[in-house]
Enzyme design. Structure first.
Site, PDB file in Angstrom:
ATOM      1  N   LYS A 112       0.810  -1.342   0.028  1.00 40.83           N
ATOM      2  CA  LYS A 112       0.122  -0.003   0.000  1.00 40.83           C
ATOM      3  C   LYS A 112       0.889   1.209  -0.115  1.00 40.83           C
ATOM      4  CE  LYS A 112      -4.215  -2.048   1.634  1.00 40.83           C
ATOM      5  NZ  LYS A 112      -3.962  -3.337   1.782  1.00 40.83           N
TER       6      LYS A 112
HETATM    7  C1  PLP Z   1      -4.703  -4.524   1.027  1.00 37.22           C
HETATM    8  C2  PLP Z   1      -3.883  -5.841   0.955  1.00 37.22           C
HETATM    9  C3  PLP Z   1      -4.291  -6.867   0.090  1.00 37.22           C
HETATM   10  C4  PLP Z   1      -5.519  -6.867  -0.741  1.00 37.22           C
HETATM   11  O1  PLP Z   1      -5.259  -5.987  -1.741  1.00 37.22           O
HETATM   12  P1  PLP Z   1      -6.560  -5.203  -2.604  1.00 37.22           P
HETATM   13  O2  PLP Z   1      -6.228  -4.272  -3.466  1.00 37.22           O
HETATM   14  O3  PLP Z   1      -7.614  -4.891  -1.507  1.00 37.22           O
HETATM   15  O4  PLP Z   1      -7.231  -6.416  -3.426  1.00 37.22           O
HETATM   16  C5  PLP Z   1      -3.407  -7.991   0.039  1.00 37.22           C
HETATM   17  N1  PLP Z   1      -2.390  -8.210   0.882  1.00 37.22           N
HETATM   18  C6  PLP Z   1      -2.031  -7.116   1.677  1.00 37.22           C
HETATM   19  C7  PLP Z   1      -0.844  -7.712   2.476  1.00 37.22           C
HETATM   20  C8  PLP Z   1      -2.723  -5.913   2.197  1.00 37.22           C
HETATM   21  O5  PLP Z   1      -2.230  -4.986   2.842  1.00 37.22           O
END
Ligand code: PLP
Length: 469
Positions: A112
């Protein structure tokens, strides 16, 4: 570039306005009106570029008209300069033709950071130009909150309030949020669960009178800028593995469908991608759609991969829009029936189209632990539970061993010690240097009751760099 709503009834916006918008006024999500498309020669000419320069080339068409090239370049260089690995998103080989794309070398150790480091800088740039300030109110069950706070901590024109469920996030995740101080940073622990937090954010978007005219901005993945930033690393991985001359496949640990939707866009922009695999945990609404054409809400299960614990996938609407020939009225109808009855199916030919684009698998906690243990034994690599789900799905769904398979490594294992321990891997987990004293740092956080009015009063009392709005 202009952006339109998936429900067809909201005004088209430019990049700057889409950055500051949450949902469209018709309840839809914004998508580019026309997706840029690159030729194979053009993509091939980007081989060997540093990450931030590749990012400039991939994202430039999306911001044209809103941000001059020189400024955008500078923002991107700063954004990806804070990552702790020189390659920003290095590839690590697991097996013959199987790779993990390590997306956890940012400040908060999850993918993220790729989007939220950029979002914070873009917001500040645009707000500075306009002479405006905004407030962010976001809910987190873990990774989004810390990444959003890290991304906004230097913003002059943003006050950020992150709600997390009191005593229900892991200690590492909580400390990654509460140990960051600044007069514009506000951590609120709600005496309730994650859904309570999210409901408060939704209610705050619906009625913003408590903000006294200050604009409220979304940091979850309904914000287009987050999706845009994630497109880049699909190009980055492909170019390192012989693309675009050679096709590459991706397996993506999926919750809200943001990350994998970026992969789908990369393909539509001209990147040769063979397979896109949706890897879910037990919260498998997307797998149930892909395997049986049922998009139906079920109860939420707490799993070892909490960042994928969702009941509905907010970004899926963006794919549905394309599957329905970009017919906003059709999407509004589907979403209405979802709201009324908790589910829908799509017409057979549209579902067949979706199946051509995506494979899928749901992986439970026991299989997640097995995969962590198996990969550790085979390669010495310690996977976090989300990435392990991606590896499991890649191994089950793979169509060709000749095509490189890239699993998105979405988080560092140190964030999820429970899963690693349950997997029986005896390796000690160490925090990276920049977080090594995390457990000794002071924390700052306000605990509030599960009460919307109390939260909104807190925001209006502190929303202007700690002072009242
Ligand atoms: C947010 C997240 C996901 C999922 O990603 P999306 O874009 O919501 O599908 C997967 N793994 C981790 C570690 C995350 O923080």
């Amino acid at each position: 570039m202009r952006y339109i709503s998936t429900r067809g009834q909201a005004p088209a916006l430019n990049f700057e306005d889409v950055l500051l918008a949450g949902l469209a006024t018709d309840g839809g999500l914004y998508v580019p009106e026309n997706l840029p498309r690159f030729t194979q020669e053009e993509i091939a000419s980007w081989a060997g570029l540093p990450y931030h320069e590749l990012a400039f080339r991939v994202m430039r068409p999306f911001v044209t008209g809103s941000i001059p090239d020189a400024d955008f370049k500078k923002i991107l260089e700063e954004t990806y300069g804070v990552f702790s690995h020189n390659a920003v998103a290095p590839l690590r080989q697991l097996n013959g033709n199987e790779w993990v794309l390590e997306l956890f070398h940012g400040p908060t150790l999850a993918f993220k950071d790729f989007a939220l480091q950029l979002l914070g800088r873009l917001l500040d740039y645009v707000l500075e130009k306009r002479g405006e300030r905004v407030v962010i109110v976001g809910a987190t069950s873990g990774d989004t909150g810390s990444a959003a706070i890290e991304g906004c901590k230097h913003c002059e024109n943003v006050d950020i309030f992150i709600l997390h469920p009191h005593n229900r996030v892991s200690e590492v995740q909580r400390r990654q949020m509460t140990t960051l101080f600044g007069e514009n940073i506000h951590n609120i622990a709600i005496e309730g669960n994650f859904d309570d937090c999210q409901e408060m954010v939704k209610a705050s978007f619906a009625d913003q009178s408590f903000l006294k005219g200050t604009r409220l901005v979304a940091v979850n993945s309904i914000n287009w800028a987050r999706i845009m930033a994630q497109i880049v690393y699909y190009f980055h991985a492909s170019l390192q593995l012989g693309g675009p001359a050679r096709s590459v496949s991706f397996s993506v640990p999926t919750g809200n469908f943001g990350d994998i939707f970026a992969g789908y866009l990369a393909r539509n922009m001209g990147l040769p991608i063979n397979q896109l695999i949706v890897a879910t945990n037990r919260n498998d609404i997307l797998h149930r759609f892909m395997s049986g054409n049922q998009y139906v809400k079920e109860t939420l299960h707490a799993t070892l991969s909490p960042s994928m614990d969702i009941m509905v996938s907010s970004n899926f609407e963006r794919l549905l829009f394309d599957l329905h020939g970009r017919n906003g009225a059709a999407i509004a109808g589907l979403m209405d029936s979802f709201k009324q009855g908790g589910g829908f199916s799509v017409e057979q030919e549209r579902w067949t189209e979706a199946r051509k684009l995506f494979d899928s698998l749901a992986v439970d906690d026991a299989q997640t632990c097995e995969t962590i243990a198996e990969v550790y034994e085979q390669t010495g690599e310690l996977l976090d539970p989300h990435t392990a789900i991606g590896v499991k799905a890649a191994r089950e769904c793979r169509r060709s061993l000749d095509i490189p398979m890239v699993i998105l490594g979405t988080a560092h294992p140190v964030k999820f010690p429970d899963a690693v321990q349950k997997a029986g891997v005896g390796k000690a987990l160490e925090l990276p240097t920049h977080l090594s004293d995390l457990f000794e740092r002071d924390e700052r956080c306000t605990v509030l009751p599960n009460d919307l009015k109390a939260v909104q009063a807190f925001v209006s009392q502190h929303g202007n760099r700690g002072k009242p709005l």
